[in-house]
Write an enzyme that holds these catalytic residues in place. Structure first.
Site, PDB file in Angstrom:
ATOM      1  N   ASN A   1     -10.815  -2.866  -5.884  1.00  0.00           N
ATOM      2  CA  ASN A   1     -10.053  -1.862  -6.642  1.00  0.00           C
ATOM      3  C   ASN A   1     -10.719  -1.445  -7.961  1.00  0.00           C
ATOM      4  OD1 ASN A   1      -6.760  -3.074  -5.589  1.00  0.00           O
ATOM      5  ND2 ASN A   1      -7.992  -1.414  -4.761  1.00  0.00           N
TER       6      ASN A   1
ATOM      7  N   ASP B   1       0.833  -1.210   0.000  1.00  0.00           N
ATOM      8  CA  ASP B   1       0.000   0.000   0.000  1.00  0.00           C
ATOM      9  C   ASP B   1       0.868   1.261   0.000  1.00  0.00           C
ATOM     10  OD1 ASP B   1      -2.303   1.481   0.030  1.00  0.00           O
ATOM     11  OD2 ASP B   1      -2.724   1.179   2.158  1.00  0.00           O
TER      12      ASP B   1
END
Ligand code: FPP
Length: 248
Positions: A74, A26
């Site tokens: 996503n 991330d």
């Protein structure tokens, strides 16, 4: 589809460092924003970090590395970012096939391939086949992966086996369901690392991480190094994992 039992990995916990490390990579977007660049610039920088971490696994003693590249959530990102990531995955697989294979990495993908475009799925399948004989490190890339989605897909296949008489509901237990998961050939992760300061697991390996240790670190993924990876694995080695039991 049948439960896939051929290569089920040992569930023995490792004696020293982590045998299986899973990483939530991330912070690519923030890394790019800090530099005044578009988010995709961060994803490209993030992709470059992967090789160094993979190549450091054998010396650290990590046999399995699983990385979260694209989640089932996503798709909610902008069309530009999603298309850019898909193009990055295609390019990455095309470009890295040779070096990953030469290094001795066995590459697998987990996640639902149905929503991915045919060209990408073909590249994924070819990379899995090209590296199937390798044993130096097992790299698993989670692509269109979600832990809940995986459990739902596994349950659907299990229910089909019950409906067709291949499986007796009385035999369904904690050993049965994992055989239907995408990860059926992998041991459970011992250590899950998330970069970028967020302390969430975001639907990653929900079933498999029941007893994993977690490390939430501030480093943004494009800044993550093999040295930091080595330190996190070394500090795992001194932890006392009891798997719900008591200290001996
Ligand atoms: C999270 O950062 C990262 C992703 C959603 C994509 C991960 C992809 C890569 C590291 C590169 C490609 C990997 C391979 C295997 C080719 P974010 O965008 O959520 O960052 P932010 O939280 O700072 O916005």
């Amino acid at each position: 589809m049948k439960p896939q039992t051929i290569e089920t990995a040992s569930t023995e916990p490792p004696s020293g460092g982590p045998r299986h490390v899973a990483i939530i990579m991330d912070g690519n977007g923030r890394w790019a924003t800090q530099r005044g660049r578009p988010r995709l610039f961060g994803h490209h920088a993030g992709a470059k970090r992967v090789r160094e971490v993979v190549e450091s696994c054998p010396e650290i003693g990590v046999e399995y590395l699983t990385i979260f590249a694209f989640s089932t959530e996503n798709w909610k990102r902008t069309q530009v970012e999603v298309a850019g990531l898909m193009s990055l995955f295609r390019r990455y697989i095309t470009k890295e096939t040779r070096s990953l294979s030469e290094f001795g990495a066995r590459v697998r993908f987990i996640g639902d391939r149905v929503r991915l475009d045919n060209k990408l799925v073909k590249l994924m399948t070819e990379l899995e086949a090209a590296t199937a004989h390798n044993t130096r490190v097992n790299l698993t890339i989670a692509l269109n992966y979600g832990g809940r989605d995986e459990v739902a897909r596994a349950t659907k296949r299990l229910a089909q086996d019950v409906a067709t008489g291949k499986l007796d509901p009385a035999d369904v237990d904690e050993e049965t369901l994992p055989k239907y998961l995408d990860t059926y050939v992998l041991p459970d992760p011992d250590l899950v690392i998330r970069t970028s300061g967020e302390a969430r697991i975001s639907n990653f390996l929900l079933w498999q991480s029941a007893y994993a240790e977690y490390e939430f670190i501030d480093t943004l993924w494009p800044d993550f190094t093999k040295e930091e990876f080595g330190r996190l694995c070394a500090s795992y080695g001194v932890r006392d994992r009891r798997f719900g039991g008591v200290k001996k």
